[in-house]
Design a protein around this motif. Structure first.
Motif, PDB file in Angstrom:
ATOM      1  N   ALA A   1       6.305  -6.790  11.576  1.00 56.33           N
ATOM      2  CA  ALA A   1       7.390  -6.465  10.644  1.00 56.33           C
ATOM      3  C   ALA A   1       8.239  -7.681  10.318  1.00 56.33           C
ATOM      4  N   GLY A   2       8.294  -8.654  11.204  1.00 54.05           N
ATOM      5  CA  GLY A   2       9.103  -9.842  10.989  1.00 54.05           C
ATOM      6  C   GLY A   2       8.366 -10.995  10.349  1.00 54.05           C
ATOM      7  N   LEU A   3       7.164 -10.756   9.846  1.00 61.07           N
ATOM      8  CA  LEU A   3       6.358 -11.840   9.286  1.00 61.07           C
ATOM      9  C   LEU A   3       6.390 -11.969   7.760  1.00 61.07           C
ATOM     10  N   PRO A   4       6.348 -10.876   6.979  1.00 62.06           N
ATOM     11  CA  PRO A   4       6.163 -11.046   5.532  1.00 62.06           C
ATOM     12  C   PRO A   4       7.201 -11.930   4.857  1.00 62.06           C
ATOM     13  N   GLU A   5       8.472 -11.711   5.129  1.00 61.54           N
ATOM     14  CA  GLU A   5       9.513 -12.473   4.441  1.00 61.54           C
ATOM     15  C   GLU A   5       9.464 -13.949   4.813  1.00 61.54           C
ATOM     16  N   VAL A   6       9.341 -14.247   6.104  1.00 57.53           N
ATOM     17  CA  VAL A   6       9.331 -15.657   6.505  1.00 57.53           C
ATOM     18  C   VAL A   6       8.051 -16.343   6.059  1.00 57.53           C
ATOM     19  N   ALA A   7       6.915 -15.673   6.203  1.00 59.42           N
ATOM     20  CA  ALA A   7       5.644 -16.287   5.824  1.00 59.42           C
ATOM     21  C   ALA A   7       5.599 -16.569   4.328  1.00 59.42           C
ATOM     22  N   CYS A   8       6.011 -15.597   3.527  1.00 60.96           N
ATOM     23  CA  CYS A   8       5.982 -15.790   2.075  1.00 60.96           C
ATOM     24  C   CYS A   8       7.022 -16.813   1.625  1.00 60.96           C
ATOM     25  N   THR A   9       8.182 -16.826   2.272  1.00 61.02           N
ATOM     26  CA  THR A   9       9.216 -17.807   1.927  1.00 61.02           C
ATOM     27  C   THR A   9       8.758 -19.224   2.247  1.00 61.02           C
TER      28      THR A   9
ATOM     29  N   VAL B   1      -0.664  -2.194   8.207  1.00 59.19           N
ATOM     30  CA  VAL B   1      -0.257  -3.191   7.224  1.00 59.19           C
ATOM     31  C   VAL B   1       1.166  -3.674   7.491  1.00 59.19           C
ATOM     32  N   CYS B   2       1.500  -4.771   6.834  1.00 64.52           N
ATOM     33  CA  CYS B   2       2.885  -5.206   6.706  1.00 64.52           C
ATOM     34  C   CYS B   2       3.099  -5.537   5.239  1.00 64.52           C
ATOM     35  N   ALA B   3       4.344  -5.579   4.805  1.00 64.40           N
ATOM     36  CA  ALA B   3       4.583  -5.702   3.372  1.00 64.40           C
ATOM     37  C   ALA B   3       5.854  -6.482   3.078  1.00 64.40           C
TER      38      ALA B   3
ATOM     39  N   PRO C   1      17.370   1.640  -2.887  1.00 66.51           N
ATOM     40  CA  PRO C   1      18.735   1.183  -2.641  1.00 66.51           C
ATOM     41  C   PRO C   1      18.985   0.751  -1.201  1.00 66.51           C
ATOM     42  N   TYR C   2      18.077   1.071  -0.302  1.00 69.05           N
ATOM     43  CA  TYR C   2      18.285   0.784   1.108  1.00 69.05           C
ATOM     44  C   TYR C   2      17.951  -0.686   1.396  1.00 69.05           C
ATOM     45  N   PRO C   3      18.604  -1.308   2.378  1.00 69.98           N
ATOM     46  CA  PRO C   3      18.278  -2.692   2.714  1.00 69.98           C
ATOM     47  C   PRO C   3      16.869  -2.793   3.300  1.00 69.98           C
ATOM     48  N   GLY C   4      16.418  -4.026   3.477  1.00 65.93           N
ATOM     49  CA  GLY C   4      15.147  -4.263   4.150  1.00 65.93           C
ATOM     50  C   GLY C   4      14.114  -4.899   3.254  1.00 65.93           C
ATOM     51  N   LEU C   5      13.810  -6.180   3.499  1.00 70.96           N
ATOM     52  CA  LEU C   5      12.906  -6.951   2.652  1.00 70.96           C
ATOM     53  C   LEU C   5      11.500  -7.056   3.219  1.00 70.96           C
ATOM     54  N   GLU C   6      11.230  -6.376   4.316  1.00 63.58           N
ATOM     55  CA  GLU C   6       9.895  -6.437   4.917  1.00 63.58           C
ATOM     56  C   GLU C   6       9.739  -5.270   5.881  1.00 63.58           C
ATOM     57  N   CYS C   7       8.479  -4.942   6.177  1.00 59.00           N
ATOM     58  CA  CYS C   7       8.226  -3.876   7.133  1.00 59.00           C
ATOM     59  C   CYS C   7       6.794  -3.983   7.624  1.00 59.00           C
ATOM     60  N   SER C   8       6.505  -3.225   8.671  1.00 53.52           N
ATOM     61  CA  SER C   8       5.129  -3.007   9.107  1.00 53.52           C
ATOM     62  C   SER C   8       4.948  -1.516   9.334  1.00 53.52           C
ATOM     63  N   GLY C   9       3.703  -1.062   9.273  1.00 49.85           N
ATOM     64  CA  GLY C   9       3.460   0.357   9.466  1.00 49.85           C
ATOM     65  C   GLY C   9       2.031   0.724   9.147  1.00 49.85           C
ATOM     66  N   VAL C  10       1.845   1.967   8.757  1.00 48.89           N
ATOM     67  CA  VAL C  10       0.522   2.515   8.484  1.00 48.89           C
ATOM     68  C   VAL C  10       0.523   3.112   7.083  1.00 48.89           C
ATOM     69  N   VAL C  11      -0.523   2.844   6.319  1.00 53.79           N
ATOM     70  CA  VAL C  11      -0.636   3.406   4.985  1.00 53.79           C
ATOM     71  C   VAL C  11      -0.757   4.925   5.081  1.00 53.79           C
ATOM     72  N   ALA C  12       0.154   5.644   4.413  1.00 52.45           N
ATOM     73  CA  ALA C  12       0.137   7.108   4.413  1.00 52.45           C
ATOM     74  C   ALA C  12      -0.555   7.666   3.184  1.00 52.45           C
ATOM     75  N   GLU C  13      -0.415   6.954   2.062  1.00 52.22           N
ATOM     76  CA  GLU C  13      -0.943   7.463   0.802  1.00 52.22           C
ATOM     77  C   GLU C  13      -1.030   6.301  -0.178  1.00 52.22           C
ATOM     78  N   VAL C  14      -1.967   6.365  -1.095  1.00 55.06           N
ATOM     79  CA  VAL C  14      -2.074   5.341  -2.128  1.00 55.06           C
ATOM     80  C   VAL C  14      -2.006   6.003  -3.501  1.00 55.06           C
ATOM     81  N   GLY C  15      -1.347   5.334  -4.435  1.00 52.51           N
ATOM     82  CA  GLY C  15      -1.281   5.827  -5.796  1.00 52.51           C
ATOM     83  C   GLY C  15      -2.504   5.411  -6.592  1.00 52.51           C
ATOM     84  N   ALA C  16      -2.516   5.790  -7.851  1.00 50.55           N
ATOM     85  CA  ALA C  16      -3.621   5.410  -8.719  1.00 50.55           C
ATOM     86  C   ALA C  16      -3.656   3.898  -8.911  1.00 50.55           C
TER      87      ALA C  16
END
Length: 318
Positions: A118-126, A85-87, A59-74
């Motif tokens: 952090a400011g790249l995923p949305e603009v690059a993909c758009t 990574v950025c996402a 529910p929180y705003p924010g269409l992109e981010c950068s950071g470090v992978v903490a955990e991965v699911g199956a």
């Protein structure tokens, strides 16, 4: 963790930094410790109650981010804890942690500051999906970018120039046009003083205005031109001259990115990683950052973007 919560739609003061439950990665998801996010126009609309997140998104705003992978699911492919990574997100970037489908996660490009990523995923993909995948911009063609000094605009200018196109921008002041020219734009039109449709003939137009510009955009297209509408800052309705569209053998596309299925976003992300990210290492692209603001002060970041005086991206740092 803490995140920006919107209890009631409203002005920037509606953004509240509050403790909320930590997310957990589901199957096929990557959990990211967020270093930074960035402000997009869609965040302003969500804050005002006009653009709710898609079903299943945080529910929180924010269409992109950068950071470090903490955990991965199956069933996650290609990522492990510790990766920088950025996402591209459907929501949730204004938080200290976010879970995202692995198909929407990208390693930070070589040579790019992890915070600025952090400011790249949305603009690059758009830009990649609209200008190159949908409108098929080719070397030597002319691209007209409305809002050339915006986050999307500054990225579109650089990417189109890297692929050998002639780039024209519209902007609201000589200073903002000058910044676009510094990034590689060939021409600039001050929309407060001139009618772009009387000066420009473009093969592809990337438009964030919508209804207000529709008739003039079609007028500005060359024969075989492609108009891609990605925003509605100038309203949802406009007059379309079908006769002119037919004579020019032109096309009008309307697209969104946030609500696309994960698999579609994955195709776009793979194209960005394969064809766009190497240009950072080559020095042809660089992040354009106007300001860095603590995420807890997201209200101030929204005020900056609403003022319309920024050039490039406004980042939120955790």
């Amino acid at each position: 963790m803490h995140a920006i919560v919107i209890d009631e739609p409203g002005g920037p003061e509606a953004l509240v930094w509050r403790e909320v439950p930590d997310p957990r990665p589901g199957p096929g998801e990557v959990l990211i410790d967020v270093v930074a996010s960035a402000v997009n126009r869609a965040d302003l609309l969500q804050r005002q109650g006009f653009y709710p997140p898609p079903s299943g998104a945080p529910p929180y705003p924010g269409l992109e981010c950068s950071g470090v992978v903490a955990e991965v699911g199956a069933d996650v492919e290609g990522f492990r804890p510790g990766d920088r990574v950025c996402a591209l997100l459907a929501g949730g970037g204004y938080a200290q942690r976010v879970a995202v489908p692995w198909q929407q996660v990208m390693r930070v490009p070589e040579g790019v500051d992890p915070v600025e990523a952090a400011g790249l995923p949305e603009v690059a993909c758009t830009v990649w999906s609209n200008v190159f995948m949908t409108a098929r911009l080719r070397r030597g063609e002319t691209l007209l970018v409305h809002g050339g000094a915006s986050g999307i605009g500054t990225f579109a200018v650089q990417l189109a120039k890297a692929f050998g196109s002639h780039v024209v921008v519209t902007a609201g002041s000589a200073e903002r046009i000058a910044r676009c020219l510094e990034l590689g734009a060939d021409e600039g039109v001050n929309y407060r003083e001139e009618d772009f449709s009387e000066k420009v003939r473009a093969d592809v137009i990337l438009d964030i205005i919508g209804g207000k510009y529709l008739a003039r955009n079609v007028r500005a297209l060359k024969t075989g031109g492609r108009l891609v509408v990605i925003g509605m800052q100038g309203g949802t309705k406009g007059e379309l001259d079908l006769g002119m569209l037919l004579v020019k053998r032109a096309s009008v596309h309307g697209t969104t990115l946030r609500s696309r299925p994960v698999d579609e976003k994955g195709v776009i992300v793979r194209g960005v990683v394969g064809d766009v990210w190497p240009l950072f290492d080559a020095g042809a692209l660089r992040p354009v950052v106007h300001a860095r603001v603590p995420m807890s002060e997201a209200a101030e970041a929204h005020r900056i973007v609403e003022s319309g005086e920024h050039v490039g991206k406004v980042l939120l740092l955790t």
